[in-house]
Each structure stands twice: as C-alpha cells, then as structure tokens.
Design a protein around this motif. Structure first.
Motif, mmCIF file in Angstrom:
data_model
loop_
_atom_site.group_PDB
_atom_site.id
_atom_site.type_symbol
_atom_site.label_atom_id
_atom_site.label_comp_id
_atom_site.label_asym_id
_atom_site.label_seq_id
_atom_site.Cartn_x
_atom_site.Cartn_y
_atom_site.Cartn_z
ATOM 1 N N MET A 38 -56.892 3.281 87.928
ATOM 2 C CA MET A 38 -55.906 2.386 88.543
ATOM 3 C C MET A 38 -54.656 3.193 88.944
ATOM 4 N N ILE A 39 -54.167 2.927 90.133
ATOM 5 C CA ILE A 39 -52.987 3.640 90.616
ATOM 6 C C ILE A 39 -51.725 2.995 90.047
ATOM 7 N N PRO A 40 -50.801 3.778 89.488
ATOM 8 C CA PRO A 40 -49.554 3.220 88.957
ATOM 9 C C PRO A 40 -48.771 2.479 90.038
ATOM 10 N N VAL A 41 -48.066 1.435 89.628
ATOM 11 C CA VAL A 41 -47.290 0.631 90.573
ATOM 12 C C VAL A 41 -46.251 1.484 91.285
ATOM 13 N N GLU A 42 -45.628 2.401 90.555
ATOM 14 C CA GLU A 42 -44.607 3.255 91.157
ATOM 15 C C GLU A 42 -45.193 4.098 92.298
ATOM 16 N N THR A 43 -46.424 4.577 92.099
ATOM 17 C CA THR A 43 -47.089 5.371 93.130
ATOM 18 C C THR A 43 -47.398 4.526 94.350
ATOM 19 N N LEU A 44 -47.852 3.293 94.119
ATOM 20 C CA LEU A 44 -48.163 2.388 95.220
ATOM 21 C C LEU A 44 -46.916 2.049 96.037
ATOM 22 N N ILE A 45 -45.815 1.838 95.345
ATOM 23 C CA ILE A 45 -44.554 1.520 96.037
ATOM 24 C C ILE A 45 -44.097 2.704 96.879
ATOM 25 N N LEU A 46 -44.211 3.904 96.320
ATOM 26 C CA LEU A 46 -43.814 5.106 97.046
ATOM 27 C C LEU A 46 -44.700 5.302 98.285
ATOM 28 N N PHE A 47 -46.003 5.078 98.112
ATOM 29 C CA PHE A 47 -46.933 5.193 99.245
ATOM 30 C C PHE A 47 -46.597 4.163 100.319
ATOM 31 N N LEU A 48 -46.283 2.953 99.885
ATOM 32 C CA LEU A 48 -45.950 1.871 100.822
ATOM 33 C C LEU A 48 -44.703 2.217 101.630
ATOM 34 N N ILE A 49 -43.659 2.662 100.942
ATOM 35 C CA ILE A 49 -42.389 2.987 101.623
ATOM 36 C C ILE A 49 -42.574 4.155 102.582
ATOM 37 N N THR A 50 -43.254 5.214 102.119
ATOM 38 C CA THR A 50 -43.465 6.395 102.954
ATOM 39 C C THR A 50 -44.253 6.052 104.209
ATOM 40 N N THR A 51 -45.362 5.339 104.042
ATOM 41 C CA THR A 51 -46.217 4.981 105.177
ATOM 42 C C THR A 51 -45.508 4.006 106.104
ATOM 43 N N LEU A 52 -44.737 3.092 105.543
ATOM 44 C CA LEU A 52 -44.006 2.115 106.354
ATOM 45 C C LEU A 52 -43.016 2.815 107.279
ATOM 46 N N VAL A 53 -42.291 3.789 106.730
ATOM 47 C CA VAL A 53 -41.306 4.518 107.526
ATOM 48 C C VAL A 53 -41.995 5.288 108.653
ATOM 49 N N VAL A 54 -43.115 5.920 108.334
ATOM 50 C CA VAL A 54 -43.842 6.705 109.343
ATOM 51 C C VAL A 54 -44.384 5.805 110.447
ATOM 52 N N PHE A 55 -44.992 4.687 110.071
ATOM 53 C CA PHE A 55 -45.583 3.781 111.065
ATOM 54 C C PHE A 55 -44.522 3.099 111.926
ATOM 55 N N LEU A 56 -43.349 2.854 111.349
ATOM 56 C CA LEU A 56 -42.286 2.187 112.105
ATOM 57 C C LEU A 56 -41.546 3.139 113.034
ATOM 58 N N SER A 57 -41.716 4.440 112.811
ATOM 59 C CA SER A 57 -41.042 5.414 113.666
ATOM 60 C C SER A 57 -41.605 5.330 115.084
ATOM 61 N N PRO A 58 -40.732 5.194 116.093
ATOM 62 C CA PRO A 58 -41.213 5.085 117.478
ATOM 63 C C PRO A 58 -42.029 6.295 117.894
ATOM 64 N N GLY A 59 -43.115 6.042 118.583
ATOM 65 C CA GLY A 59 -43.985 7.109 119.046
ATOM 66 C C GLY A 59 -44.901 6.590 120.136
ATOM 67 N N PRO A 60 -45.873 7.394 120.567
ATOM 68 C CA PRO A 60 -46.794 6.972 121.629
ATOM 69 C C PRO A 60 -47.519 5.666 121.325
ATOM 70 N N ALA A 61 -47.956 5.500 120.078
ATOM 71 C CA ALA A 61 -48.684 4.285 119.712
ATOM 72 C C ALA A 61 -47.782 3.053 119.823
ATOM 73 N N ALA A 62 -46.543 3.184 119.374
ATOM 74 C CA ALA A 62 -45.596 2.066 119.447
ATOM 75 C C ALA A 62 -45.304 1.707 120.902
ATOM 76 N N ILE A 63 -45.167 2.725 121.758
ATOM 77 C CA ILE A 63 -44.922 2.490 123.180
ATOM 78 C C ILE A 63 -46.104 1.758 123.803
ATOM 79 N N ALA A 64 -47.323 2.183 123.449
ATOM 80 C CA ALA A 64 -48.529 1.578 124.005
ATOM 81 C C ALA A 64 -48.645 0.108 123.605
ATOM 82 N N VAL A 65 -48.353 -0.192 122.341
ATOM 83 C CA VAL A 65 -48.436 -1.577 121.856
ATOM 84 C C VAL A 65 -47.387 -2.448 122.545
ATOM 85 N N THR A 66 -46.166 -1.951 122.617
ATOM 86 C CA THR A 66 -45.076 -2.705 123.250
ATOM 87 C C THR A 66 -45.381 -2.979 124.717
ATOM 88 N N ALA A 67 -45.853 -1.951 125.418
ATOM 89 C CA ALA A 67 -46.154 -2.101 126.846
ATOM 90 C C ALA A 67 -47.300 -3.082 127.071
#
Length: 208
Positions: A1-30
């Motif tokens: 089982m993955i510790p809750v602290e690890t899951l939260i850190l993974f969630l925050i890190t991935t959230l920041v990366v996915f929310l960062s504007p990039g080609p994929a975000a431009i494609a979805v918006t367009a």
C-alpha cells in the motif's frame, strides 16, 4: 500500500505538470473553441492514452532502454518537433487555423482523427517520456508489491489528465457560440501557431 503522504505528493506534482500550458493544452483549448467541449474530450482521451503508454513503458523498464538509445530517443523527439511545427505553421498560414467558426451544423467531425491528434501530440513529446521515467521510481516502494502501486498511480494520472485538460476544454468552449471578429480569430490562430512553433523549438533542444 502506498503511504498517503506519497500519494498526495504524486497528486500535487502531476497536477502542476499537467496544468502547465503546453502543446496538449493548446490542442484541447482550440478543439473546444472550434467544435465544442464534447469533441475536445476525444483530444483529452488521446492524451490520456499516450500517458498510459508512457506509464506502462516506464513500469516495464522500456523507457530506460529508449533513453539509453540515442537513435530511438531522437526519432521520438523529431517526430514530435515536426508535428508541432506542422500544426503551428498550419495555424498561421491555414485558412482557419485551430480556432474556427463552424457554420455547417451537419458537418461531422471525425472523432478518431481528433483522438489521433491528441495521442500523437503526447506520445511524441520527449518531455512526457522523461517526466514519467523520472517520476515513477520516486513513488514506488520496491519492498512492497509493485503492480498494485503502479495501478493506483496510473489511475490517478488518468483522472488528473481528464480533470486538468477538461479545464482547458471548458475555457475554450466558453468562446464558442459568441461572435468573434475574423481579425480576432486570425490573431488567436497566429498566437496559437507561434506558441506551437515555440514549443517545437524548445522540444528540439531536449536532451536525454
């Protein structure tokens, strides 16, 4: 089982990366601005599928082999660069660009083509390849069963994919149905094209 602290850190890190504007975000918006929010979900599905592929490759160690091979890495990188430059130049010099006003309601948009666009954008992005290859080992506890941990992290990544890019889709869809002057559309298209070309140039500079 993955510790809750690890899951939260993974969630925050991935959230920041996915929310960062990039080609994929431009494609979805367009796509959302052009054809509506529902159609943009096919782009998001393509992006999420590509990330699942990266996840599997990372988990099986294939990513390590790709990163170790200059030829394979270069092929992936330059395919991505070429595709981004193609999209950018099409947006600048094309008749409609990524943002267009659909006047024929009977026109059927090919969902597979939209899905493929999102998939190719993400699967040919070396930054995504590097991200997942560097990310996964940090959150895996090798002293516990690895498969269950990978399944949990992969499901979280998929949910975050849809959540983050759906926000971009929603923003894009808000402009749909509103009167936009042709000059404004042209400026938006050229700006989006310039951003895609810039992303392609930056992608070209990515090393292993």
């Amino acid at each position: 089982m993955i510790p809750v602290e690890t899951l939260i850190l993974f969630l925050i890190t991935t959230l920041v990366v996915f929310l960062s504007p990039g080609p994929a975000a431009i494609a979805v918006t367009a796509e959302a601005a052009s054809n509506g929010f529902k159609k943009s979900t096919f782009v998001i599905l393509g992006i999420a599928t590509a990330n699942v592929v990266f996840f599997i490759l990372s988990a099986t160690g294939i990513v390590t082999l790709i990163l170790a091979s200059y030829t394979l890495f270069s092929i992936i990188k330059w395919i991505g660069v070429a595709y981004l430059l193609y999209l950018g130049l099409s947006a600048i010099f094309g008749q409609s660009g990524p943002l267009s006003v659909i006047t024929d309601k009977k026109t059927e948009i090919n969902a597979y083509k939209i899905f493929f666009k999102g998939f190719v954008l993400e699967i040919s992005n070396p930054k995504a390849l590097l991200y997942f290859s560097a990310l996964l080992p940090q959150f895996i506890d090798i002293s516990n069963p690895i498969i269950p941990q990978l399944i949990i992290l992969c499901l979280m990544a998929i949910v975050l994919d849809f959540f983050c890019y759906s926000l971009y889709g929603y923003l894009g869809s808000k402009s749909r149905g509103k009167f936009i002057k042709p000059q404004v559309i042209k400026v938006i298209n050229r700006s989006a094209g310039a951003m895609l070309i810039f992303a392609g140039i930056k992608m070209a500079s990515v090393g292993r």
